[in-house]
Design a protein around this motif. Structure first.
Motif, PDB file in Angstrom:
ATOM      1  N   ASP A   8       0.827  -1.203   0.000  1.00 45.34           N
ATOM      2  CA  ASP A   8       0.000   0.000   0.000  1.00 45.34           C
ATOM      3  C   ASP A   8       0.860   1.250   0.000  1.00 45.34           C
ATOM      4  N   PHE A   9       2.090   1.132   0.559  1.00 44.66           N
ATOM      5  CA  PHE A   9       2.980   2.288   0.636  1.00 44.66           C
ATOM      6  C   PHE A   9       3.882   2.323  -0.580  1.00 44.66           C
ATOM      7  N   LEU A  10       3.960   3.457  -1.210  1.00 48.86           N
ATOM      8  CA  LEU A  10       4.772   3.652  -2.408  1.00 48.86           C
ATOM      9  C   LEU A  10       6.226   3.883  -2.016  1.00 48.86           C
ATOM     10  N   LEU A  48       7.590   5.801  -6.831  1.00 44.73           N
ATOM     11  CA  LEU A  48       7.090   7.169  -6.955  1.00 44.73           C
ATOM     12  C   LEU A  48       7.598   7.812  -8.246  1.00 44.73           C
ATOM     13  N   LEU A  49       8.848   7.560  -8.595  1.00 44.12           N
ATOM     14  CA  LEU A  49       9.418   8.143  -9.815  1.00 44.12           C
ATOM     15  C   LEU A  49       8.683   7.675 -11.062  1.00 44.12           C
ATOM     16  N   ASP A  50       8.173   6.448 -11.026  1.00 39.44           N
ATOM     17  CA  ASP A  50       7.432   5.925 -12.183  1.00 39.44           C
ATOM     18  C   ASP A  50       6.142   6.700 -12.428  1.00 39.44           C
ATOM     19  N   PHE A  51       5.598   7.315 -11.374  1.00 40.15           N
ATOM     20  CA  PHE A  51       4.322   8.019 -11.469  1.00 40.15           C
ATOM     21  C   PHE A  51       4.469   9.539 -11.461  1.00 40.15           C
ATOM     22  N   LEU A  52       5.694  10.022 -11.420  1.00 38.41           N
ATOM     23  CA  LEU A  52       5.939  11.454 -11.223  1.00 38.41           C
ATOM     24  C   LEU A  52       5.264  12.322 -12.283  1.00 38.41           C
ATOM     25  N   ASP A  53       5.459  12.011 -13.537  1.00 41.82           N
ATOM     26  CA  ASP A  53       4.872  12.822 -14.600  1.00 41.82           C
ATOM     27  C   ASP A  53       3.344  12.784 -14.535  1.00 41.82           C
ATOM     28  N   ASP A  54       2.789  11.613 -14.318  1.00 41.02           N
ATOM     29  CA  ASP A  54       1.325  11.504 -14.212  1.00 41.02           C
ATOM     30  C   ASP A  54       0.798  12.290 -13.016  1.00 41.02           C
ATOM     31  N   GLU A  97      -4.437   6.307  -6.490  1.00 38.73           N
ATOM     32  CA  GLU A  97      -2.996   6.377  -6.727  1.00 38.73           C
ATOM     33  C   GLU A  97      -2.435   7.722  -6.284  1.00 38.73           C
ATOM     34  N   ARG A  98      -3.182   8.787  -6.502  1.00 35.18           N
ATOM     35  CA  ARG A  98      -2.757  10.119  -6.069  1.00 35.18           C
ATOM     36  C   ARG A  98      -2.619  10.148  -4.540  1.00 35.18           C
ATOM     37  N   ALA A  99      -3.557   9.516  -3.857  1.00 36.27           N
ATOM     38  CA  ALA A  99      -3.505   9.456  -2.390  1.00 36.27           C
ATOM     39  C   ALA A  99      -2.258   8.703  -1.930  1.00 36.27           C
ATOM     40  N   ARG A 100      -1.929   7.587  -2.578  1.00 37.78           N
ATOM     41  CA  ARG A 100      -0.719   6.827  -2.224  1.00 37.78           C
ATOM     42  C   ARG A 100       0.530   7.675  -2.462  1.00 37.78           C
ATOM     43  N   PHE A 101       0.547   8.388  -3.567  1.00 42.97           N
ATOM     44  CA  PHE A 101       1.661   9.260  -3.908  1.00 42.97           C
ATOM     45  C   PHE A 101       1.840  10.323  -2.825  1.00 42.97           C
ATOM     46  N   GLU A 102       0.752  10.964  -2.450  1.00 38.93           N
ATOM     47  CA  GLU A 102       0.818  12.037  -1.451  1.00 38.93           C
ATOM     48  C   GLU A 102       1.137  11.515  -0.060  1.00 38.93           C
ATOM     49  N   GLU A 103       0.735  10.292   0.262  1.00 38.64           N
ATOM     50  CA  GLU A 103       1.117   9.681   1.549  1.00 38.64           C
ATOM     51  C   GLU A 103       2.634   9.540   1.611  1.00 38.64           C
ATOM     52  N   HIS A 104       3.232   9.149   0.511  1.00 39.82           N
ATOM     53  CA  HIS A 104       4.692   9.025   0.472  1.00 39.82           C
ATOM     54  C   HIS A 104       5.346  10.393   0.667  1.00 39.82           C
ATOM     55  N   LEU A 105       4.815  11.406   0.000  1.00 42.88           N
ATOM     56  CA  LEU A 105       5.384  12.747   0.124  1.00 42.88           C
ATOM     57  C   LEU A 105       5.307  13.284   1.554  1.00 42.88           C
ATOM     58  N   GLU A 106       4.304  12.853   2.298  1.00 47.04           N
ATOM     59  CA  GLU A 106       4.164  13.310   3.683  1.00 47.04           C
ATOM     60  C   GLU A 106       5.315  12.851   4.570  1.00 47.04           C
ATOM     61  N   VAL A 107       5.982  11.756   4.189  1.00 45.83           N
ATOM     62  CA  VAL A 107       7.039  11.213   5.044  1.00 45.83           C
ATOM     63  C   VAL A 107       8.422  11.218   4.396  1.00 45.83           C
ATOM     64  N   CYS A 108       8.531  11.682   3.161  1.00 40.53           N
ATOM     65  CA  CYS A 108       9.810  11.604   2.455  1.00 40.53           C
ATOM     66  C   CYS A 108      10.240  12.982   1.936  1.00 40.53           C
ATOM     67  N   ASP A 109      11.084  13.629   2.709  1.00 40.59           N
ATOM     68  CA  ASP A 109      11.575  14.957   2.317  1.00 40.59           C
ATOM     69  C   ASP A 109      12.381  14.915   1.021  1.00 40.59           C
ATOM     70  N   ALA A 110      13.109  13.830   0.779  1.00 50.13           N
ATOM     71  CA  ALA A 110      13.909  13.726  -0.445  1.00 50.13           C
ATOM     72  C   ALA A 110      13.002  13.752  -1.676  1.00 50.13           C
ATOM     73  N   CYS A 111      11.887  13.053  -1.621  1.00 53.49           N
ATOM     74  CA  CYS A 111      10.975  13.037  -2.770  1.00 53.49           C
ATOM     75  C   CYS A 111      10.251  14.374  -2.927  1.00 53.49           C
ATOM     76  N   VAL A 112       9.993  15.052  -1.818  1.00 54.47           N
ATOM     77  CA  VAL A 112       9.387  16.386  -1.904  1.00 54.47           C
ATOM     78  C   VAL A 112      10.353  17.327  -2.618  1.00 54.47           C
TER      79      VAL A 112
END
Length: 88
Positions: free
Chosen positions: A3-5, A10-16, A26-41
Protein backbone atom coordinates in the motif's frame (compact mmCIF):
# COMPACT_ATOMS: atom_id res chain seq x y z
CA UNK A 1 2.41 -4.15 -4.48
CA UNK A 2 2.43 -2.71 -0.97
CA UNK A 3 0.00 0.00 0.00
CA UNK A 4 2.98 2.29 0.64
CA UNK A 5 4.77 3.65 -2.41
CA UNK A 6 8.58 3.43 -2.43
CA UNK A 7 10.78 6.25 -3.71
CA UNK A 8 11.60 4.22 -6.81
CA UNK A 9 7.92 3.50 -7.52
CA UNK A 10 7.09 7.17 -6.96
CA UNK A 11 9.42 8.14 -9.82
CA UNK A 12 7.43 5.93 -12.18
CA UNK A 13 4.32 8.02 -11.47
CA UNK A 14 5.94 11.45 -11.22
CA UNK A 15 4.87 12.82 -14.60
CA UNK A 16 1.33 11.50 -14.21
CA UNK A 17 1.14 13.08 -10.75
CA UNK A 18 2.33 16.49 -11.95
CA UNK A 19 -0.03 16.37 -14.94
CA UNK A 20 -2.90 15.25 -12.66
CA UNK A 21 -3.49 12.02 -14.58
CA UNK A 22 -3.45 9.67 -11.57
CA UNK A 23 -6.59 8.00 -10.31
CA UNK A 24 -7.65 9.37 -6.90
CA UNK A 25 -6.44 6.23 -5.08
CA UNK A 26 -3.00 6.38 -6.73
CA UNK A 27 -2.76 10.12 -6.07
CA UNK A 28 -3.51 9.46 -2.39
CA UNK A 29 -0.72 6.83 -2.22
CA UNK A 30 1.66 9.26 -3.91
CA UNK A 31 0.82 12.04 -1.45
CA UNK A 32 1.12 9.68 1.55
CA UNK A 33 4.69 9.03 0.47
CA UNK A 34 5.38 12.75 0.12
CA UNK A 35 4.16 13.31 3.68
CA UNK A 36 7.04 11.21 5.04
CA UNK A 37 9.81 11.60 2.45
CA UNK A 38 11.58 14.96 2.32
CA UNK A 39 13.91 13.73 -0.45
CA UNK A 40 10.97 13.04 -2.77
CA UNK A 41 9.39 16.39 -1.90
CA UNK A 42 12.65 18.10 -2.92
CA UNK A 43 12.84 16.01 -6.08
CA UNK A 44 9.24 16.87 -6.99
CA UNK A 45 9.96 20.57 -6.49
CA UNK A 46 13.04 20.33 -8.71
CA UNK A 47 11.11 18.36 -11.33
CA UNK A 48 8.35 20.98 -11.43
CA UNK A 49 10.95 23.74 -11.77
CA UNK A 50 12.59 21.95 -14.68
CA UNK A 51 9.27 21.33 -16.42
CA UNK A 52 8.38 25.01 -15.98
CA UNK A 53 11.72 26.17 -17.35
CA UNK A 54 11.36 23.87 -20.35
CA UNK A 55 7.85 25.19 -21.02
CA UNK A 56 9.12 28.77 -20.92
CA UNK A 57 12.01 27.84 -23.20
CA UNK A 58 9.69 26.08 -25.65
CA UNK A 59 7.44 29.15 -25.76
CA UNK A 60 10.44 31.37 -26.41
CA UNK A 61 11.80 28.98 -29.03
CA UNK A 62 8.49 29.10 -30.91
CA UNK A 63 9.08 32.84 -31.34
CA UNK A 64 12.45 32.98 -33.06
CA UNK A 65 12.83 36.69 -32.22
CA UNK A 66 12.22 36.15 -28.49
CA UNK A 67 15.12 36.00 -26.06
CA UNK A 68 15.62 32.94 -23.88
CA UNK A 69 14.38 33.72 -20.34
CA UNK A 70 17.22 34.43 -17.91
CA UNK A 71 16.19 31.64 -15.51
CA UNK A 72 16.71 28.92 -18.16
CA UNK A 73 20.13 27.36 -17.54
CA UNK A 74 22.56 27.99 -20.41
CA UNK A 75 23.66 24.35 -20.31
CA UNK A 76 20.05 23.34 -21.02
CA UNK A 77 19.84 25.78 -23.94
CA UNK A 78 23.04 24.37 -25.44
CA UNK A 79 21.80 20.78 -25.03
CA UNK A 80 18.49 21.57 -26.72
CA UNK A 81 20.18 23.40 -29.59
CA UNK A 82 22.62 20.51 -30.08
CA UNK A 83 19.73 18.02 -30.11
CA UNK A 84 17.86 20.12 -32.68
CA UNK A 85 20.95 20.27 -34.92
CA UNK A 86 21.47 16.51 -34.63
CA UNK A 87 17.81 15.81 -35.48
CA UNK A 88 17.60 18.27 -38.33
Amino acid sequence: MDDFLTCRALLDFLDDYVEERLAPSERARFEEHLEVCDACVRYLKSYRGTVGALARFAAAAADEDAAVPEDVPRQLVRAILEARRAAG
